[in-house]
Write an enzyme that holds these catalytic residues in place. Structure first.
Site, PDB file in Angstrom:
ATOM      1  N   ASP A  68       0.859  -1.387   0.011  1.00 18.57           N
ATOM      2  CA  ASP A  68       0.028  -0.180   0.078  1.00 18.57           C
ATOM      3  C   ASP A  68       0.879   1.237  -0.199  1.00 18.57           C
ATOM      4  O   ASP A  68       0.508   2.305  -0.501  1.00 18.57           O
ATOM      5  CB  ASP A  68      -0.858  -0.069   1.268  1.00 18.57           C
ATOM      6  CG  ASP A  68      -2.136  -0.805   0.878  1.00 18.57           C
ATOM      7  OD1 ASP A  68      -2.163  -1.222  -0.114  1.00 18.57           O
ATOM      8  OD2 ASP A  68      -2.951  -0.906   1.858  1.00 18.57           O
ATOM      9  N   ARG A  73       2.560   6.263  -3.024  1.00 20.67           N
ATOM     10  CA  ARG A  73       3.445   6.769  -4.009  1.00 20.67           C
ATOM     11  C   ARG A  73       2.819   7.094  -5.345  1.00 20.67           C
ATOM     12  O   ARG A  73       3.108   8.105  -6.061  1.00 20.67           O
ATOM     13  CB  ARG A  73       5.005   6.376  -3.842  1.00 20.67           C
ATOM     14  CG  ARG A  73       5.467   6.402  -2.493  1.00 20.67           C
ATOM     15  CD  ARG A  73       7.019   6.352  -2.499  1.00 20.67           C
ATOM     16  NE  ARG A  73       7.404   4.854  -2.956  1.00 20.67           N
ATOM     17  CZ  ARG A  73       7.483   3.954  -2.249  1.00 20.67           C
ATOM     18  NH1 ARG A  73       7.407   4.285  -0.992  1.00 20.67           N
ATOM     19  NH2 ARG A  73       8.007   2.967  -2.533  1.00 20.67           N
ATOM     20  N   ASP A 176      -4.885  10.214   4.216  1.00 21.36           N
ATOM     21  CA  ASP A 176      -5.190  11.079   5.204  1.00 21.36           C
ATOM     22  C   ASP A 176      -4.258  12.292   5.106  1.00 21.36           C
ATOM     23  O   ASP A 176      -3.151  12.454   4.505  1.00 21.36           O
ATOM     24  CB  ASP A 176      -5.088  10.419   6.414  1.00 21.36           C
ATOM     25  CG  ASP A 176      -3.826   9.569   6.730  1.00 21.36           C
ATOM     26  OD1 ASP A 176      -2.907  10.078   6.239  1.00 21.36           O
ATOM     27  OD2 ASP A 176      -3.954   8.433   7.203  1.00 21.36           O
ATOM     28  N   ARG A 186       5.142  16.679  24.772  1.00 19.53           N
ATOM     29  CA  ARG A 186       4.293  17.771  24.774  1.00 19.53           C
ATOM     30  C   ARG A 186       3.261  17.483  23.666  1.00 19.53           C
ATOM     31  O   ARG A 186       3.521  17.365  22.325  1.00 19.53           O
ATOM     32  CB  ARG A 186       4.957  19.246  24.533  1.00 19.53           C
ATOM     33  CG  ARG A 186       3.933  20.280  24.490  1.00 19.53           C
ATOM     34  CD  ARG A 186       4.919  21.485  24.512  1.00 19.53           C
ATOM     35  NE  ARG A 186       3.941  22.724  24.656  1.00 19.53           N
ATOM     36  CZ  ARG A 186       4.441  23.783  24.422  1.00 19.53           C
ATOM     37  NH1 ARG A 186       5.421  24.253  24.094  1.00 19.53           N
ATOM     38  NH2 ARG A 186       3.426  24.915  24.634  1.00 19.53           N
ATOM     39  N   ALA A 240      -4.930   9.807  20.752  1.00 15.16           N
ATOM     40  CA  ALA A 240      -4.641   9.910  22.129  1.00 15.16           C
ATOM     41  C   ALA A 240      -4.920  11.236  22.475  1.00 15.16           C
ATOM     42  O   ALA A 240      -4.136  12.018  23.264  1.00 15.16           O
ATOM     43  CB  ALA A 240      -3.181   9.782  22.266  1.00 15.16           C
TER      44      ALA A 240
END
Length: 354
Positions: A68, A73, A176, A186, A240
């Protein structure tokens, strides 16, 4: 269809892909068709999709030989050239590739003779508050575990530029667009807008907007919804998040998703189909929306997406359900569908063997 020029994107690290590339070259030579490798890693650097397809002679068929990642690409190139793309499957858990390596010659024959379907897949494009750049001080970090970076995104010349609507970037994402943290210690703080209205402000490791095709990639790993690749939607998924609401949101294709980096946030990297394309900081924003273009993928028969989902994700049945017996087909696929179901995408009847 008339095939005049073929461009190949080959996973050079896999011997079977290199061998399959030889088969493609032989087939092209037999049919008098120009064939050229599109070397996306040429000279240790990267080029824009338009530069790469121009160097390959603007192919009208792009053949990818790999998994994939190789297909993604090739999709960049096919979208830039408005070419068809045929994926030869050498991967392990892929959803995008079409034919196994052993059938590459038969697949090329089918394309040449017009025995194919063209499946149009939704792409994402984007605008940003400014042009994307990768600062030199983090380039070494971004190269870790990857090949050379792609060049910064260019501006689409056919669009209005500037003002409060930002800069139109020359991006075509099949899977995406991801906004992700740079510092491990952070999270990024981002205001998320859908169709111009604030949904929520997130503190998260990453925030992503996926196509239906990309719903089985990073979005799926982050707990996002699985969406049929035939659908036309945008799937927003936080990764997350440090908040109670951690669900995906599925937006209509005409509802853009905006991501604005908040004042006290750290810098964030912008990735397109897994490739880092720039870094933005507090006050910057990107807007992700459905592209007017579509990827044109070659299909040699109906794609059993849900069968592939069950196989590739190794879905297992609940023990209580297995003990209850093997489920029969919901509809008798041996007979034609009744009139009120004839317009639906139903399983094809099995072909009787002589």
């Amino acid at each position: 269809m008339t095939v005049k020029r073929v461009g190949m994107v080959v996973h050079g690290g896999r011997p079977e892909a290199v061998a399959a590339a030889g088969t493609v070259r032989e087939w092209c030579a037999e049919h008098g068709i120009a064939c050229k490798d599109v070397d996306v890693w040429a000279d240790g650097g990267r080029h824009s999709a338009r530069q790469e397809v121009a160097a390959a002679g603007d192919p009208d068929l792009v053949v990818t030989l790999g998994g994939d990642g190789t297909f993604l690409r090739g999709a960049r190139l096919a979208a830039a050239a408005d070419a068809l793309i045929l994926g030869v499957d050498l991967g392990r858990v892929g959803f995008l590739t079409e034919v196994p390596m052993t059938e590459v010659r038969a697949a090329l024959d089918a394309v040449y003779e017009g025995r194919l379907d063209v499946e149009k897949r939704m792409l994402l494009t984007m605008r940003a508050s400014r042009r994307l750049e990768v600062p030199s001080d983090i380039e070494a970090l971004m190269r870790y575990g990857r090949g050379p970076l792609l060049p910064p995104t260019s501006v689409r010349p056919d669009c209005e530029t500037g003002g409060e609507w930002g800069v139109p970037l020359d991006v075509a994402a099949l899977n995406d667009v991801v906004l992700e943290k740079l510092a491990r210690d952070r999270q990024i703080s981002v205001g998320v807008y859908i169709s111009g209205r604030l949904l929520a402000s997130y503190s998260a490791d990453a925030l992503l907007v996926a196509t239906p095709t990309g719903s089985t990639a990073y979005s799926f790993a982050a707990g996002g919804s699985v969406v049929s690749p035939r659908a036309e939607v945008l799937v927003f998924t936080p990764v997350a998040p440090h908040m109670t609401f951690n669900r995906s949101v599925v937006a209509a294709p005409d509802e853009p998703v905006g991501l604005r980096v908040l004042e006290r946030s750290g810098r964030a990297a912008v990735s397109v189909d897994g490739q880092v394309r720039g870094v933005i900081g507090p006050g910057d924003w990107i807007g992700v929306y459905a592209s007017p273009r579509r990827l044109r993928a070659v299909r040699l028969g109906p794609m059993d997406f849900y069968g592939r989902l069950r196989e590739r994700m190794n879905l297992t049945d609940a023990p209580a359900a297995v003990a209850d017996g093997t489920p029969a087909p919901l509809w008798p696929v041996r007979s034609p569908p009744p009139g009120d179901l004839a317009h639906l995408a139903m399983p094809e009847r099995p072909v009787a063997r002589p």
